[in-house]
Scaffold this motif. Sequence first.
Motif, mmCIF file in Angstrom:
data_model
loop_
_atom_site.group_PDB
_atom_site.id
_atom_site.type_symbol
_atom_site.label_atom_id
_atom_site.label_comp_id
_atom_site.label_asym_id
_atom_site.label_seq_id
_atom_site.Cartn_x
_atom_site.Cartn_y
_atom_site.Cartn_z
ATOM 1 N N ARG A 143 0.844 -1.218 0.000
ATOM 2 C CA ARG A 143 0.000 0.000 0.000
ATOM 3 C C ARG A 143 0.870 1.256 0.000
ATOM 4 N N VAL A 144 1.923 1.245 0.797
ATOM 5 C CA VAL A 144 2.821 2.411 0.834
ATOM 6 C C VAL A 144 3.473 2.624 -0.530
ATOM 7 N N GLN A 188 2.332 1.695 -3.430
ATOM 8 C CA GLN A 188 1.322 2.152 -4.399
ATOM 9 C C GLN A 188 1.028 3.638 -4.181
ATOM 10 N N GLU A 189 1.045 4.097 -2.956
ATOM 11 C CA GLU A 189 0.807 5.513 -2.676
ATOM 12 C C GLU A 189 1.964 6.365 -3.174
ATOM 13 N N VAL A 190 3.174 5.833 -3.087
ATOM 14 C CA VAL A 190 4.349 6.578 -3.535
ATOM 15 C C VAL A 190 4.329 6.735 -5.046
#
Length: 78
Positions: free
Chosen positions: A72-73, A75-77
């Motif tokens: 998730r991190v 993908q957010e980056v």
Amino acid sequence: MPNWLIEEVVVLAIFGAVLVTVIRQLGAHLRARAQLTQENAFRTLGERSVATQEATQRSLAEISVRMAKIERVLQEVE
């Protein structure tokens, strides 16, 4: 043949039969004890194996949760 000789032979035969029976029973007892000890060792091994497998499954579940957070991190980056 004297009577005392017949009596001694009979007594020796009975003593021999009793001795053989005692030895066989002692052997059976020792085999049963050894088998019980072996079964207890296998039971303990099985219990430890199950505990280890459960601990491994918990660790894998934790790793899966961490990997999901990392994904998730990432993908957010992007």
